[in-house]
Design a protein around this motif. Structure first.
Motif, PDB file in Angstrom:
ATOM      1  N   GLY A  54       0.757  -1.364  -0.042  1.00  0.00           N
ATOM      2  CA  GLY A  54       0.086  -0.008  -0.171  1.00  0.00           C
ATOM      3  C   GLY A  54       0.886   1.176   0.113  1.00  0.00           C
ATOM      4  N   ARG A  55       0.211   2.382   0.531  1.00  0.00           N
ATOM      5  CA  ARG A  55       0.959   3.716   0.434  1.00  0.00           C
ATOM      6  C   ARG A  55       0.706   4.446   1.732  1.00  0.00           C
ATOM      7  N   PHE A  56       1.625   5.079   2.219  1.00  0.00           N
ATOM      8  CA  PHE A  56       1.453   5.864   3.497  1.00  0.00           C
ATOM      9  C   PHE A  56       2.414   7.216   3.655  1.00  0.00           C
ATOM     10  N   THR A  57       2.001   8.157   4.269  1.00  0.00           N
ATOM     11  CA  THR A  57       2.724   9.111   4.447  1.00  0.00           C
ATOM     12  C   THR A  57       3.612   9.089   5.660  1.00  0.00           C
ATOM     13  N   ALA A  58       4.684   9.839   5.668  1.00  0.00           N
ATOM     14  CA  ALA A  58       5.749   9.918   6.593  1.00  0.00           C
ATOM     15  C   ALA A  58       6.212  11.327   6.825  1.00  0.00           C
ATOM     16  N   ARG A  59       6.666  11.624   8.089  1.00  0.00           N
ATOM     17  CA  ARG A  59       7.190  12.684   8.492  1.00  0.00           C
ATOM     18  C   ARG A  59       8.587  12.521   9.525  1.00  0.00           C
ATOM     19  N   ARG A  60       9.385  13.189   9.125  1.00  0.00           N
ATOM     20  CA  ARG A  60      10.465  12.975  10.499  1.00  0.00           C
ATOM     21  C   ARG A  60      10.823  14.297  10.927  1.00  0.00           C
ATOM     22  N   ASP A  61       9.756  14.670  11.577  1.00  0.00           N
ATOM     23  CA  ASP A  61       9.971  16.176  12.337  1.00  0.00           C
ATOM     24  C   ASP A  61      10.644  16.120  13.674  1.00  0.00           C
ATOM     25  N   LEU A  76      10.326   5.420  -2.394  1.00  0.00           N
ATOM     26  CA  LEU A  76      10.106   6.627  -1.605  1.00  0.00           C
ATOM     27  C   LEU A  76       9.879   7.891  -2.396  1.00  0.00           C
ATOM     28  N   HIS A  77       8.859   8.602  -2.137  1.00  0.00           N
ATOM     29  CA  HIS A  77       8.499   9.881  -2.859  1.00  0.00           C
ATOM     30  C   HIS A  77       8.605  11.082  -1.767  1.00  0.00           C
ATOM     31  N   GLY A  78       9.748  11.976  -2.443  1.00  0.00           N
ATOM     32  CA  GLY A  78      10.024  12.981  -1.565  1.00  0.00           C
ATOM     33  C   GLY A  78       9.231  14.298  -1.912  1.00  0.00           C
ATOM     34  N   PRO A  79       9.285  15.139  -1.032  1.00  0.00           N
ATOM     35  CA  PRO A  79       8.305  16.415  -1.306  1.00  0.00           C
ATOM     36  C   PRO A  79       8.347  17.099  -2.706  1.00  0.00           C
ATOM     37  N   ASP A  80       9.715  16.979  -3.155  1.00  0.00           N
ATOM     38  CA  ASP A  80      10.107  17.441  -4.452  1.00  0.00           C
ATOM     39  C   ASP A  80       9.356  16.996  -5.689  1.00  0.00           C
ATOM     40  N   GLY A  81       8.719  15.593  -5.322  1.00  0.00           N
ATOM     41  CA  GLY A  81       8.200  14.751  -6.531  1.00  0.00           C
ATOM     42  C   GLY A  81       9.559  13.608  -6.866  1.00  0.00           C
ATOM     43  N   ALA A  82      10.550  13.861  -6.497  1.00  0.00           N
ATOM     44  CA  ALA A  82      11.558  12.749  -6.694  1.00  0.00           C
ATOM     45  C   ALA A  82      11.213  11.418  -6.037  1.00  0.00           C
ATOM     46  N   ALA A  83      11.573  10.291  -6.854  1.00  0.00           N
ATOM     47  CA  ALA A  83      11.147   8.895  -6.408  1.00  0.00           C
ATOM     48  C   ALA A  83      12.152   8.049  -6.378  1.00  0.00           C
ATOM     49  N   ARG A  84      12.401   7.365  -5.309  1.00  0.00           N
ATOM     50  CA  ARG A  84      13.773   6.320  -5.407  1.00  0.00           C
ATOM     51  C   ARG A  84      13.196   4.687  -5.080  1.00  0.00           C
ATOM     52  N   ASN A  85      13.629   3.705  -5.927  1.00  0.00           N
ATOM     53  CA  ASN A  85      13.306   2.384  -5.600  1.00  0.00           C
ATOM     54  C   ASN A  85      14.323   1.992  -4.470  1.00  0.00           C
ATOM     55  N   PRO A  95      16.494  12.250   6.680  1.00  0.00           N
ATOM     56  CA  PRO A  95      17.059  13.083   7.444  1.00  0.00           C
ATOM     57  C   PRO A  95      16.063  13.875   8.259  1.00  0.00           C
ATOM     58  N   LEU A  96      16.186  14.689   9.543  1.00  0.00           N
ATOM     59  CA  LEU A  96      15.473  15.222  10.158  1.00  0.00           C
ATOM     60  C   LEU A  96      14.601  16.401   9.357  1.00  0.00           C
ATOM     61  N   GLY A  97      13.510  16.601   9.353  1.00  0.00           N
ATOM     62  CA  GLY A  97      12.746  17.479   8.483  1.00  0.00           C
ATOM     63  C   GLY A  97      12.219  16.771   7.127  1.00  0.00           C
ATOM     64  N   TRP A  98      12.629  15.596   6.966  1.00  0.00           N
ATOM     65  CA  TRP A  98      12.062  14.886   5.804  1.00  0.00           C
ATOM     66  C   TRP A  98      10.577  14.670   5.653  1.00  0.00           C
ATOM     67  N   GLU A  99       9.770  14.692   4.729  1.00  0.00           N
ATOM     68  CA  GLU A  99       8.464  14.380   4.725  1.00  0.00           C
ATOM     69  C   GLU A  99       8.226  13.817   3.135  1.00  0.00           C
ATOM     70  N   GLY A 100       7.239  12.750   3.270  1.00  0.00           N
ATOM     71  CA  GLY A 100       6.989  12.177   1.910  1.00  0.00           C
ATOM     72  C   GLY A 100       6.080  11.036   2.026  1.00  0.00           C
ATOM     73  N   GLU A 101       6.095  10.218   1.033  1.00  0.00           N
ATOM     74  CA  GLU A 101       5.458   8.962   1.212  1.00  0.00           C
ATOM     75  C   GLU A 101       6.208   7.722   0.786  1.00  0.00           C
ATOM     76  N   TRP A 102       5.602   6.714   1.196  1.00  0.00           N
ATOM     77  CA  TRP A 102       6.372   5.302   1.106  1.00  0.00           C
ATOM     78  C   TRP A 102       5.141   4.495   0.050  1.00  0.00           C
ATOM     79  N   THR A 103       5.584   3.888  -0.923  1.00  0.00           N
ATOM     80  CA  THR A 103       4.751   2.765  -1.594  1.00  0.00           C
ATOM     81  C   THR A 103       5.331   1.511  -1.532  1.00  0.00           C
ATOM     82  N   ILE A 104       4.578   0.816  -0.629  1.00  0.00           N
ATOM     83  CA  ILE A 104       5.092  -0.732  -0.439  1.00  0.00           C
ATOM     84  C   ILE A 104       4.534  -1.527  -1.736  1.00  0.00           C
ATOM     85  N   HIS A 105       5.571  -2.252  -2.173  1.00  0.00           N
ATOM     86  CA  HIS A 105       4.973  -2.900  -3.465  1.00  0.00           C
ATOM     87  C   HIS A 105       4.866  -4.307  -3.038  1.00  0.00           C
TER      88      HIS A 105
END
Length: 117
Positions: A54-61, A76-85, A95-105
């Motif tokens: 599935g897919r979920f949001t994550a924050r490293r506040d 992983l989908h970063g706030p700038d739209g970049a995606a990394r498998n 890192p501290l301050g990161w936010e984005g989404e995880w897609t679990i395949h």
């Protein structure tokens, strides 16, 4: 005396009963985790986590996270739209301050190290 700790193979550590993933935005995701070690001051935590597809949001506040993927595949989908498998054997750093989404395949298990500020 200060001693070291060792743990069983990460793929076989019991994580307990999976629970619904609170930040899931797609799929009926279930997650489970087992804290293996925490520092006396509570600033560092090491554990194993597993989550279903599935897919979920994550924050490293309030902490940074280092993850080593034991099994499964994620994007992983970063706030700038970049995606990394990322897959088994790979390491990622949120890192501290990161936010984005995880897609679990597929069901994914990771070793995590959280460092709180």
């Amino acid at each position: 005396m200060i001693d070291f700790k060792t743990f069983a193979h990460l793929a076989h550590i019991d994580l307990g009963e999976p629970q619904p993933k609170p930040t899931s935005v797609e799929g009926d995701q279930l997650e489970a985790a087992n804290t293996l070690w925490a520092s006396d001051d509570g600033k560092i935590e090491v554990g194993v986590w597993e989550c279903s597809q599935g897919r979920f949001t994550a924050r490293r506040d309030t902490n940074s996270e280092i993850c080593h993927i034991v099994s499964g595949r994620v994007t992983l989908h970063g706030p700038d739209g970049a995606a990394r498998n990322v897959g088994p054997g790979e390491l990622l750093v949120l890192p501290l301050g990161w936010e984005g989404e995880w897609t679990i395949h597929e069901k994914t298990r990771k070793l995590y190290i959280l460092h709180s500020v």
